[in-house]
Design a protein around this motif. Sequence first.
Motif, PDB file in Angstrom:
ATOM      1  N   ASP A 157     -15.280 -17.377  43.491  1.00 44.61           N
ATOM      2  CA  ASP A 157     -16.255 -17.551  42.412  1.00 44.61           C
ATOM      3  C   ASP A 157     -15.568 -17.991  41.120  1.00 44.61           C
ATOM      4  OD1 ASP A 157     -18.394 -16.795  44.015  1.00 44.61           O
ATOM      5  OD2 ASP A 157     -18.212 -14.681  43.483  1.00 44.61           O
ATOM      6  N   ALA A 158     -14.386 -17.411  40.853  1.00 47.59           N
ATOM      7  CA  ALA A 158     -13.658 -17.757  39.629  1.00 47.59           C
ATOM      8  C   ALA A 158     -13.204 -19.205  39.652  1.00 47.59           C
ATOM      9  CB  ALA A 158     -12.461 -16.822  39.461  1.00 47.59           C
ATOM     10  N   LEU A 159     -12.774 -19.699  40.808  1.00 55.37           N
ATOM     11  CA  LEU A 159     -12.355 -21.091  40.929  1.00 55.37           C
ATOM     12  C   LEU A 159     -13.523 -22.022  40.648  1.00 55.37           C
ATOM     13  CD1 LEU A 159     -10.539 -23.448  41.676  1.00 55.37           C
ATOM     14  CD2 LEU A 159     -10.886 -22.888  44.092  1.00 55.37           C
ATOM     15  N   ILE A 160     -14.667 -21.718  41.217  1.00 59.31           N
ATOM     16  CA  ILE A 160     -15.849 -22.558  41.006  1.00 59.31           C
ATOM     17  C   ILE A 160     -16.273 -22.532  39.539  1.00 59.31           C
ATOM     18  CG2 ILE A 160     -18.297 -22.794  41.581  1.00 59.31           C
ATOM     19  CD1 ILE A 160     -17.539 -21.776  44.416  1.00 59.31           C
ATOM     20  N   ASP A 161     -16.228 -21.347  38.934  1.00 62.59           N
ATOM     21  CA  ASP A 161     -16.561 -21.242  37.506  1.00 62.59           C
ATOM     22  C   ASP A 161     -15.571 -22.033  36.660  1.00 62.59           C
ATOM     23  OD1 ASP A 161     -18.670 -19.593  38.134  1.00 62.59           O
ATOM     24  OD2 ASP A 161     -17.610 -17.731  37.665  1.00 62.59           O
ATOM     25  N   GLN A 162     -14.285 -21.981  37.038  1.00 66.80           N
ATOM     26  CA  GLN A 162     -13.243 -22.698  36.296  1.00 66.80           C
ATOM     27  C   GLN A 162     -13.506 -24.198  36.285  1.00 66.80           C
ATOM     28  OE1 GLN A 162     -10.313 -21.287  34.894  1.00 66.80           O
ATOM     29  NE2 GLN A 162      -9.582 -23.273  34.177  1.00 66.80           N
ATOM     30  N   LEU A 163     -13.968 -24.730  37.422  1.00 71.85           N
ATOM     31  CA  LEU A 163     -14.157 -26.168  37.546  1.00 71.85           C
ATOM     32  C   LEU A 163     -15.516 -26.633  37.027  1.00 71.85           C
ATOM     33  CD1 LEU A 163     -12.526 -26.722  41.044  1.00 71.85           C
ATOM     34  CD2 LEU A 163     -11.607 -27.320  38.821  1.00 71.85           C
ATOM     35  N   GLY A 164     -16.445 -25.707  36.864  1.00 67.39           N
ATOM     36  CA  GLY A 164     -17.743 -26.073  36.320  1.00 67.39           C
ATOM     37  C   GLY A 164     -18.540 -27.005  37.210  1.00 67.39           C
ATOM     38  N   GLU A 165     -18.449 -26.797  38.531  1.00 68.49           N
ATOM     39  CA  GLU A 165     -19.186 -27.642  39.478  1.00 68.49           C
ATOM     40  C   GLU A 165     -20.018 -26.760  40.419  1.00 68.49           C
ATOM     41  OE1 GLU A 165     -19.148 -30.988  39.948  1.00 68.49           O
ATOM     42  OE2 GLU A 165     -17.410 -31.728  38.823  1.00 68.49           O
ATOM     43  N   PRO A 166     -20.912 -25.921  39.894  1.00 74.85           N
ATOM     44  CA  PRO A 166     -21.637 -24.981  40.757  1.00 74.85           C
ATOM     45  C   PRO A 166     -22.555 -25.646  41.775  1.00 74.85           C
ATOM     46  CG  PRO A 166     -22.580 -25.026  38.536  1.00 74.85           C
ATOM     47  CD  PRO A 166     -21.298 -25.803  38.477  1.00 74.85           C
ATOM     48  N   GLY A 167     -23.066 -26.831  41.473  1.00 71.41           N
ATOM     49  CA  GLY A 167     -23.946 -27.491  42.425  1.00 71.41           C
ATOM     50  C   GLY A 167     -23.214 -28.186  43.554  1.00 71.41           C
ATOM     51  N   ARG A 168     -21.943 -28.427  43.354  1.00 73.15           N
ATOM     52  CA  ARG A 168     -21.144 -29.180  44.319  1.00 73.15           C
ATOM     53  C   ARG A 168     -20.166 -28.295  45.080  1.00 73.15           C
ATOM     54  NH1 ARG A 168     -17.635 -34.178  42.118  1.00 73.15           N
ATOM     55  NH2 ARG A 168     -16.788 -34.961  44.083  1.00 73.15           N
ATOM     56  N   MET A 169     -19.857 -27.134  44.509  1.00 65.62           N
ATOM     57  CA  MET A 169     -18.920 -26.211  45.119  1.00 65.62           C
ATOM     58  C   MET A 169     -19.634 -24.912  45.472  1.00 65.62           C
ATOM     59  SD  MET A 169     -15.441 -26.774  42.894  1.00 65.62           S
ATOM     60  CE  MET A 169     -14.429 -25.986  44.150  1.00 65.62           C
ATOM     61  N   HIS A 170     -19.240 -24.313  46.599  1.00 64.85           N
ATOM     62  CA  HIS A 170     -19.944 -23.158  47.126  1.00 64.85           C
ATOM     63  C   HIS A 170     -18.924 -22.133  47.621  1.00 64.85           C
ATOM     64  CE1 HIS A 170     -23.218 -26.136  47.249  1.00 64.85           C
ATOM     65  NE2 HIS A 170     -22.336 -26.916  47.860  1.00 64.85           N
ATOM     66  N   ALA A 171     -19.090 -20.876  47.231  1.00 70.78           N
ATOM     67  CA  ALA A 171     -18.212 -19.796  47.675  1.00 70.78           C
ATOM     68  C   ALA A 171     -18.789 -19.160  48.943  1.00 70.78           C
ATOM     69  CB  ALA A 171     -18.062 -18.748  46.580  1.00 70.78           C
ATOM     70  N   ARG A 172     -17.911 -18.900  49.909  1.00 68.32           N
ATOM     71  CA  ARG A 172     -18.316 -18.254  51.158  1.00 68.32           C
ATOM     72  C   ARG A 172     -17.258 -17.244  51.577  1.00 68.32           C
ATOM     73  NH1 ARG A 172     -22.263 -20.453  49.796  1.00 68.32           N
ATOM     74  NH2 ARG A 172     -23.721 -21.743  51.013  1.00 68.32           N
ATOM     75  N   TYR A 173     -17.642 -16.336  52.485  1.00 72.09           N
ATOM     76  CA  TYR A 173     -16.713 -15.378  53.079  1.00 72.09           C
ATOM     77  C   TYR A 173     -16.149 -15.953  54.374  1.00 72.09           C
ATOM     78  CZ  TYR A 173     -18.928 -11.921  50.006  1.00 72.09           C
ATOM     79  OH  TYR A 173     -19.406 -11.240  48.920  1.00 72.09           O
ATOM     80  N   PHE A 174     -14.993 -15.410  54.820  1.00 82.51           N
ATOM     81  CA  PHE A 174     -14.445 -15.833  56.102  1.00 82.51           C
ATOM     82  C   PHE A 174     -15.419 -15.535  57.243  1.00 82.51           C
ATOM     83  CE2 PHE A 174     -10.318 -16.358  54.074  1.00 82.51           C
ATOM     84  CZ  PHE A 174      -9.775 -17.402  54.812  1.00 82.51           C
ATOM     85  N   ASP A 175     -16.199 -14.460  57.107  1.00 79.10           N
ATOM     86  CA  ASP A 175     -17.172 -14.123  58.155  1.00 79.10           C
ATOM     87  C   ASP A 175     -18.278 -15.161  58.269  1.00 79.10           C
ATOM     88  OD1 ASP A 175     -15.756 -11.848  58.708  1.00 79.10           O
ATOM     89  OD2 ASP A 175     -17.077 -10.497  57.583  1.00 79.10           O
ATOM     90  N   ASP A 176     -18.441 -16.003  57.251  1.00 78.60           N
ATOM     91  CA  ASP A 176     -19.480 -17.036  57.268  1.00 78.60           C
ATOM     92  C   ASP A 176     -19.066 -18.290  58.021  1.00 78.60           C
ATOM     93  OD1 ASP A 176     -21.088 -15.443  55.612  1.00 78.60           O
ATOM     94  OD2 ASP A 176     -20.222 -16.299  53.795  1.00 78.60           O
ATOM     95  N   LEU A 177     -17.788 -18.415  58.353  1.00 82.54           N
ATOM     96  CA  LEU A 177     -17.272 -19.686  58.854  1.00 82.54           C
ATOM     97  C   LEU A 177     -18.001 -20.182  60.098  1.00 82.54           C
ATOM     98  CD1 LEU A 177     -13.405 -19.291  58.341  1.00 82.54           C
ATOM     99  CD2 LEU A 177     -14.956 -20.824  57.122  1.00 82.54           C
ATOM    100  N   GLY A 178     -18.399 -19.270  60.975  1.00 85.65           N
ATOM    101  CA  GLY A 178     -19.058 -19.687  62.207  1.00 85.65           C
ATOM    102  C   GLY A 178     -20.433 -20.280  61.992  1.00 85.65           C
ATOM    103  N   THR A 179     -20.988 -20.146  60.793  1.00 84.36           N
ATOM    104  CA  THR A 179     -22.346 -20.636  60.522  1.00 84.36           C
ATOM    105  C   THR A 179     -22.358 -21.889  59.649  1.00 84.36           C
ATOM    106  OG1 THR A 179     -22.632 -19.326  58.483  1.00 84.36           O
ATOM    107  CG2 THR A 179     -23.138 -18.241  60.586  1.00 84.36           C
ATOM    108  N   LEU A 180     -21.202 -22.398  59.277  1.00 82.34           N
ATOM    109  CA  LEU A 180     -21.143 -23.479  58.291  1.00 82.34           C
ATOM    110  C   LEU A 180     -21.180 -24.876  58.890  1.00 82.34           C
ATOM    111  CD1 LEU A 180     -18.518 -22.059  55.734  1.00 82.34           C
ATOM    112  CD2 LEU A 180     -21.025 -21.904  55.681  1.00 82.34           C
ATOM    113  N   GLY A 181     -21.019 -25.003  60.194  1.00 81.68           N
ATOM    114  CA  GLY A 181     -21.049 -26.312  60.819  1.00 81.68           C
ATOM    115  C   GLY A 181     -19.745 -27.076  60.684  1.00 81.68           C
ATOM    116  N   GLU A 182     -19.801 -28.392  60.910  1.00 81.84           N
ATOM    117  CA  GLU A 182     -18.600 -29.228  60.906  1.00 81.84           C
ATOM    118  C   GLU A 182     -18.251 -29.712  59.495  1.00 81.84           C
ATOM    119  OE1 GLU A 182     -19.363 -32.487  63.505  1.00 81.84           O
ATOM    120  OE2 GLU A 182     -19.466 -31.248  65.312  1.00 81.84           O
ATOM    121  N   PHE A 183     -16.948 -29.916  59.312  1.00 81.99           N
ATOM    122  CA  PHE A 183     -16.452 -30.459  58.048  1.00 81.99           C
ATOM    123  C   PHE A 183     -15.657 -31.738  58.318  1.00 81.99           C
ATOM    124  CE2 PHE A 183     -17.337 -26.102  56.982  1.00 81.99           C
ATOM    125  CZ  PHE A 183     -17.814 -26.177  55.685  1.00 81.99           C
TER     126      PHE A 183
END
Length: 279
Positions: A157-183
């Motif tokens: 969250d701090a990294l995203i706040d630092q960069l000021g790109e909340p609409g383009r950057m998203h914070a997730r947990y490692f437990d979320d990885l299986g639901t995020l799809g392909e990158f």
Amino acid sequence: MKRYAVFGHPVLHSLSPKIHRTFGQQSGIELDYVAIECAPGDFAAALSSFAKSGGQGANVTLPHKQRAAELCNLLSNRARRAGAVNTLIRHDNGWLGDNTDGVGLVRDLTGRQGLDLRGRRTLLLGAGGAARGVAPALLEAGVGDVFVVNRDSTKADALIDQLGEPGRMHARYFDDLGTLGEFDLILNATSATRHGTLPTLPMSLVGPRTAAVDLSYGEAAIPFLAWARAAHAHTTVDGLGMLVEQAAESFFLWHGVRPDTDPVYTELQARHAALITAD
């Protein structure tokens, strides 16, 4: 002779002294560049001692990049945006901090590796100093949405706040990885593999055009890149090219000369391949 150094913990394995000495030989610049090992609690004192002994510039690696930013009385725009410093430049009243990690990574990926980063759905593993250094340059290179995953969600969250790109950057947990799809682009900016561990990563993250990039090089990059190859990633890249390119940018900031990176990269890559074959 001009004095330079790289600070880290651990750092005695670093290739930076060899790289900068080679750049100096190319450019006809005599310099003394050494690796200085110091634990996090000792970094400020070690840097002060280096300055008093005539140090004119330094590189900073894990785990000191964010602390280095705090110790500078001047910051470049890219260091201020990242909140982390990997290059220090001595001036009359203290240190000017800059960050060349991001430009080094983008130059390697788009130039040497031939990747088009525009629009790539990106997964950034880690939110520490290494991630902070490259995230701004990736955004400027035109990547698509960036998902930041870190064990400590407050750092993401701090990294995203630092960069000021909340609409383009998203914070997730490692437990979320299986639901995020392909990158399209997956970057490992964690320090976990330096300690012989790799977070559990589902292979569903990898698609037919995925480029998997580890910001580390050598043995530290092997676990992540092995996972990426097993998942059939289209491209796998370690951090050696980034290391050389960020060093070249630091060298330019210190000396006003832009060195030729290709022969340095080729030599180091050949040496690394020979070591793997020998093992």
